[in-house]
Design a protein around this motif. Structure first.
Motif, mmCIF file in Angstrom:
data_model
loop_
_atom_site.group_PDB
_atom_site.id
_atom_site.type_symbol
_atom_site.label_atom_id
_atom_site.label_comp_id
_atom_site.label_asym_id
_atom_site.label_seq_id
_atom_site.Cartn_x
_atom_site.Cartn_y
_atom_site.Cartn_z
ATOM 1 N N GLY A 93 2.256 6.991 -15.479
ATOM 2 C CA GLY A 93 2.880 5.681 -15.384
ATOM 3 C C GLY A 93 4.326 5.693 -15.825
ATOM 4 O O GLY A 93 5.184 5.037 -15.229
ATOM 5 N N ALA A 94 4.611 6.456 -16.873
ATOM 6 C CA ALA A 94 5.998 6.560 -17.335
ATOM 7 C C ALA A 94 6.868 7.244 -16.294
ATOM 8 O O ALA A 94 8.026 6.867 -16.069
ATOM 9 C CB ALA A 94 6.049 7.324 -18.657
ATOM 10 N N ALA A 95 6.315 8.265 -15.620
ATOM 11 C CA ALA A 95 7.064 8.945 -14.564
ATOM 12 C C ALA A 95 7.350 7.988 -13.409
ATOM 13 O O ALA A 95 8.477 7.917 -12.899
ATOM 14 C CB ALA A 95 6.279 10.163 -14.072
ATOM 15 N N ILE A 96 6.335 7.242 -12.993
ATOM 16 C CA ILE A 96 6.492 6.319 -11.870
ATOM 17 C C ILE A 96 7.492 5.217 -12.217
ATOM 18 O O ILE A 96 8.313 4.812 -11.374
ATOM 19 C CB ILE A 96 5.126 5.751 -11.467
ATOM 20 C CG1 ILE A 96 4.298 6.845 -10.787
ATOM 21 C CG2 ILE A 96 5.262 4.524 -10.569
ATOM 22 C CD1 ILE A 96 2.848 6.498 -10.583
ATOM 23 N N ARG A 97 7.478 4.741 -13.444
ATOM 24 C CA ARG A 97 8.438 3.707 -13.853
ATOM 25 C C ARG A 97 9.872 4.221 -13.703
ATOM 26 O O ARG A 97 10.742 3.530 -13.163
ATOM 27 C CB ARG A 97 8.154 3.280 -15.291
ATOM 28 C CG ARG A 97 9.148 2.240 -15.817
ATOM 29 C CD ARG A 97 8.761 1.747 -17.197
ATOM 30 N NE ARG A 97 7.605 0.851 -17.122
ATOM 31 C CZ ARG A 97 6.401 1.148 -17.581
ATOM 32 N NH1 ARG A 97 6.168 2.309 -18.159
ATOM 33 N NH2 ARG A 97 5.410 0.285 -17.471
ATOM 34 N N LEU A 98 10.142 5.435 -14.162
ATOM 35 C CA LEU A 98 11.490 5.990 -14.068
ATOM 36 C C LEU A 98 11.893 6.262 -12.627
ATOM 37 O O LEU A 98 13.033 6.011 -12.222
ATOM 38 C CB LEU A 98 11.579 7.270 -14.890
ATOM 39 C CG LEU A 98 11.449 7.119 -16.411
ATOM 40 C CD1 LEU A 98 11.513 8.480 -17.082
ATOM 41 C CD2 LEU A 98 12.527 6.208 -16.961
ATOM 42 N N VAL A 99 10.953 6.791 -11.843
ATOM 43 C CA VAL A 99 11.250 7.066 -10.433
ATOM 44 C C VAL A 99 11.567 5.775 -9.699
ATOM 45 O O VAL A 99 12.566 5.674 -8.965
ATOM 46 C CB VAL A 99 10.069 7.797 -9.769
ATOM 47 C CG1 VAL A 99 10.231 7.817 -8.253
ATOM 48 C CG2 VAL A 99 9.952 9.216 -10.302
ATOM 49 N N ALA A 100 10.721 4.752 -9.869
ATOM 50 C CA ALA A 100 10.933 3.490 -9.150
ATOM 51 C C ALA A 100 12.238 2.830 -9.566
ATOM 52 O O ALA A 100 12.963 2.273 -8.729
ATOM 53 C CB ALA A 100 9.756 2.556 -9.405
ATOM 54 N N ALA A 101 12.563 2.893 -10.850
ATOM 55 C CA ALA A 101 13.821 2.307 -11.309
ATOM 56 C C ALA A 101 15.018 3.026 -10.689
ATOM 57 O O ALA A 101 16.013 2.406 -10.286
ATOM 58 C CB ALA A 101 13.903 2.360 -12.832
ATOM 59 N N GLU A 102 14.931 4.355 -10.588
ATOM 60 C CA GLU A 102 16.041 5.110 -10.008
ATOM 61 C C GLU A 102 16.147 4.867 -8.499
ATOM 62 O O GLU A 102 17.261 4.773 -7.959
ATOM 63 C CB GLU A 102 15.878 6.603 -10.313
ATOM 64 C CG GLU A 102 17.104 7.401 -9.984
ATOM 65 C CD GLU A 102 17.186 8.705 -10.767
ATOM 66 O OE1 GLU A 102 18.050 9.529 -10.418
ATOM 67 O OE2 GLU A 102 16.412 8.899 -11.728
ATOM 68 N N VAL A 103 15.010 4.783 -7.823
ATOM 69 C CA VAL A 103 15.030 4.476 -6.388
ATOM 70 C C VAL A 103 15.671 3.108 -6.159
ATOM 71 O O VAL A 103 16.527 2.920 -5.279
ATOM 72 C CB VAL A 103 13.609 4.524 -5.805
ATOM 73 C CG1 VAL A 103 13.567 3.921 -4.402
ATOM 74 C CG2 VAL A 103 13.096 5.958 -5.779
ATOM 75 N N ARG A 104 15.278 2.140 -6.959
ATOM 76 C CA ARG A 104 15.850 0.790 -6.854
ATOM 77 C C ARG A 104 17.371 0.841 -7.040
ATOM 78 O O ARG A 104 18.137 0.251 -6.258
ATOM 79 C CB ARG A 104 15.209 -0.103 -7.914
ATOM 80 C CG ARG A 104 15.687 -1.544 -7.937
ATOM 81 C CD ARG A 104 14.960 -2.282 -9.073
ATOM 82 N NE ARG A 104 15.182 -3.719 -9.010
ATOM 83 C CZ ARG A 104 16.224 -4.361 -9.545
ATOM 84 N NH1 ARG A 104 17.158 -3.653 -10.181
ATOM 85 N NH2 ARG A 104 16.338 -5.666 -9.451
ATOM 86 N N ALA A 105 17.824 1.577 -8.047
ATOM 87 C CA ALA A 105 19.251 1.667 -8.325
ATOM 88 C C ALA A 105 20.006 2.349 -7.185
ATOM 89 O O ALA A 105 21.128 1.950 -6.836
ATOM 90 C CB ALA A 105 19.480 2.424 -9.635
#
Length: 712
Positions: A86-98
């Motif tokens: 979940g922590a990995a997915i949170r960081l990935v999704a935030a970076e994709v959004r950015a």
């Protein structure tokens, strides 16, 4: 804020596009190596991604547990899925959004801060820009490594995380969506495997003519080394052949079990490798006034999955495809490749739902057997299903353990020096552990060298095996652990839910109740006096309020209430439990209250289900479950021999989450096991005025304890 350090899953799988993609208009692909075992994890992971991407949860399309399409995330185990994946997915999704915001801002000649996202659509000053994730997907390269530098959302801004989103897969399951057992491609061959009854047994003979006659249909008999399988287009014929072979098989050599009945004395006498660890400084209170010692034990237990393990495999002459309910499809693929002399690229493993299991059951064994038989039947799909007898006798067992604790008390009645001594075989034989495939049939086929006598247990650095939760989570000045790893035991033991935490927490919490009684103090107050962690204190105080602990009646009259606490692995979720029960012919747990601090709870309903399931399973282990032995082998073969908690015996359960939601998510899948066992054990002691230290707390053990008390 959750720190943006890269978690292991992201270090191992750093490419953003491995995790998230926008290949289908209006849908977001989320790929994960974690698999659904009934714990609702795929729902929680999709909530995290949807939250950070600002899309509706319904847009998420999750791909899980496919070696050809998912990030390699090791096993779904250890209460790590939300905390790590979940922590990995949170960081990935935030970076994709950015990245998408930055790309659109460049096109529009504005600052990214001027843009916002509403369900995947990009707005500027509240007005649509005409762009969304899918229209911009070709312009944003996700084939790049994550940096972890993008800002994640503040918990105060969450709209999806923290809410009880229903599991998308449940409606289909209720309507009959297939489990791995239900897969029936054309040309299916059904196989049953004859497993060795004890370690190293040699298959001397079986009546093949009688087997063929008993099958009542066309069968293929496969025999190699000490491995035998019976294959047929008709599953009934395969089963009848297996039953006849099992009756007529003659086994020699090997190492029969040292256990007889439910005897625990062998735990004390079996050769062991000893290690000692210590923590803390000088003893408190200026010396020791009293030493208190107590011993506890648990027998071997079964996973007890309602359905037996099953797997399907097909070899087309060049590529092997395997369908399994394994908890680690990538690890399974790699060890299938090594054992069957194939390249990993020649094997695809896909996770398919099976009977729920927490720990290492026989799913990987069934997958190996299906794969092995498929290689010898190219062009046909081989379906291996284990029988109930196999699940008890051939699957890995939850290890038996013995625990001894010595508490040296200071003048205030608090432990100044504390030593816990554990005797147990290893708790980890998943594929790959100790550098071995750990498929039982691979050994029977002679494809792997004999297992060495000395094998390492699960390391303390990842939570420990027999040592899990052995370090009491209290303010005790000096603590020591002596771990006796029982080497060379001719029984197949491996991971089961909670590993050593079940018995270790039961033992620690039982002794704390005894120490409180010696001091004439309330068990809650005694624990609070030993705990400076505010989160530990909070769950203890909360569960006491929930159960109206201060009104607990006097004990010794057949009804009781017991309290226990634990922090899983001493670093995951906190939980305090109170059990209310009555003791008649059997122990009946009537109510269990649980206060849990899991940090940020992604899906409260799913999290509560995890705690409920852990409470029910722990109650069953604590009150009923134990494998029996006779004549050097496992004698448990059916549910009649292995009672589990019935639906009618499930207690009323009340759960409350009390943790700070601005703190990182803490794993909860196994958090309930130890505190539930401790609360039940303390409630039984409160009800009877007699403490029983050996699990399960069966009628026979209760009667023995009461008679011993009467005899003085």
């Amino acid at each position: 804020m959750i720190a943006n350090a890269l978690p292991k899953s992201l270090v191992d799988n750093p490419r953003l596009g491995t995790w998230i993609g926008f290949e289908t208009a209006g849908r977001v692909r989320l790929s994960t190596g974690k698999v659904e075992l009934g714990q609702g994890i795929l729902t929680a992971l999709a909530q995290i991604a949807a939250e950070e991407l600002d899309v509706a949860f319904g847009r998420m399309a999750t791909i899980s547990g496919l070696t050809d399409a998912s990030p390699a995330e090791d096993f779904t185990s250890g209460s790590n899925s939300t905390a790590v994946s979940g922590a990995a997915i949170r960081l990935v999704a935030a970076e994709v959004r950015a990245l998408f915001l930055a790309r659109l801002a460049e096109r529009l000649g504005c600052a990214p801060a001027e843009l916002e996202i509403a369900d995947g659509r990009f707005l500027r000053a509240g007005e649509p820009t005409g762009e969304d994730y899918w229209s911009l997907a070709a312009a944003v390269d996700l084939d790049r490594e994550a940096t972890g530098s993008a800002a994640v959302k503040r918990p105060a801004d969450y709209r999806i995380v923290g809410r009880s989103v229903p599991r998308p897969d449940l409606a289909a399951r209720v309507a009959g969506a297939p489990f791995v057992h239900d897969m029936a491609p054309c040309g299916l061959i059904h196989a049953r495997v004859l497993h060795r009854p004890w370690s190293g047994a040699r298959l001397a003979r079986f009546d093949e003519a009688g087997v063929r006659k008993a099958a009542g249909g066309e069968i293929m008999v496969f025999r190699e080394g000490d491995f035998a399988a019976f294959l047929s287009d008709d599953p009934t014929a395969a089963t009848r052949a297996w039953q006849a072979a099992r009756r007529s098989a003659g086994w020699t050599d090997g190492d029969p079990s040292p256990v007889e009945g439910d005897d625990r004395r062998w735990l004390r006498d079996w050769p062991s490798h000893v290690r000692r660890t210590e923590a803390g400084g000088p003893a408190r209170g200026g010396g020791t006034a009293t030493a208190v010692e107590a011993r506890f034990s648990r027998g071997f237990i079964s996973h007890g999955s309602i359905a037996p393990s099953c797997a399907l495999a097909r070899f087309d002459g060049a590529h092997l495809t395997v369908h399994s309910h394994s908890q680690g499809v990538f690890v399974l693929r790699d060890w299938l490749a090594r054992t069957l002399d194939l390249a990993p690229a020649q094997i695809s493993v896909s996770h398919r739902p099976g009977a729920g299991c927490y720990g290492h059951n026989s799913a990987d064994d069934a997958a190996f057997e299906a794969a092995f038989l498929a290689l010898r039947n190219p062009g046909r799909t081989v379906r291996v299903e284990w029988m109930r007898e196999d699940e008890f006798a051939a699957a890995p067992l939850g290890p038996a353990s013995a625990v001894a604790i010595r508490a040296d008390l200071g003048p205030d009645g608090r432990p100044a020096d504390w030593t816990i001594e554990i005797r147990s075989p290893i708790h980890g034989r998943r594929p790959g552990m100790n550098g071995r495939p750990n498929f039982a049939s691979a050994a029977a086929l002679g494809l792997v060298p004999p297992e060495p006598a000395a094998l390492e247990d699960v390391p303390d650095a990842i939570g420990g095996g027999a040592s899990r939760n052995a370090d009491a989570y209290y303010d005790i000045p000096r603590r020591a652990m002596v771990h006796h790893r029982l080497d060379g035991l001719p029984l197949r033991t491996s991971t089961i839910r909670g590993l050593g935490a079940h018995l270790n927490t039961f033992a620690i919490e039982s002794l704390l109740d005894e120490l409180a009684e010696r001091c004439g103090e309330d068990p809650l107050a005694y624990r609070l006096s030993l705990s400076s962690d505010p989160r530990a204190r909070a769950v203890l105080e909360e569960v006491a309020a929930m159960a109206d602990w201060q009104r607990r009646p006097g004990g010794g009259e057949g009804t009781g209430m017991g309290l226990a606490f634990g922090r899983y692995k001493n670093r995951a979720a906190y939980m305090a439990a109170i059990a209310a029960l009555s003791v008649g012919e059997d122990v009946r747990v009537e109510r269990v209250w649980a206060a849990v601090d899991a940090g940020l709870v992604v899906n409260p309903d799913g999290a509560a289900s995890q705690i409920e399931g852990g409470i029910v399973q722990a109650a069953s282990w604590t009150l009923k479950e134990e494998i029996r032995f006779a004549d050097g082998r496992i004698a448990t073969e059916s549910w009649d021999d292995y009672p589990i908690l019935r639906f009618s015996e499930v207690p009323q359960i009340e759960i409350r989450f009390v943790g700070p939601q601005d703190q990182p998510t803490l794993g909860i899948g196994e958090a309930a096991v130890g505190p539930t066992a401790g609360a039940i054990g303390n409630a039984v002691a409160h009800a009877l005025g007699v403490r029983i230290r050996d699990l399960p707390l069966s009628r026979a053990r209760i009667m023995t304890a009461l008679l011993r008390e009467e005899d003085g």
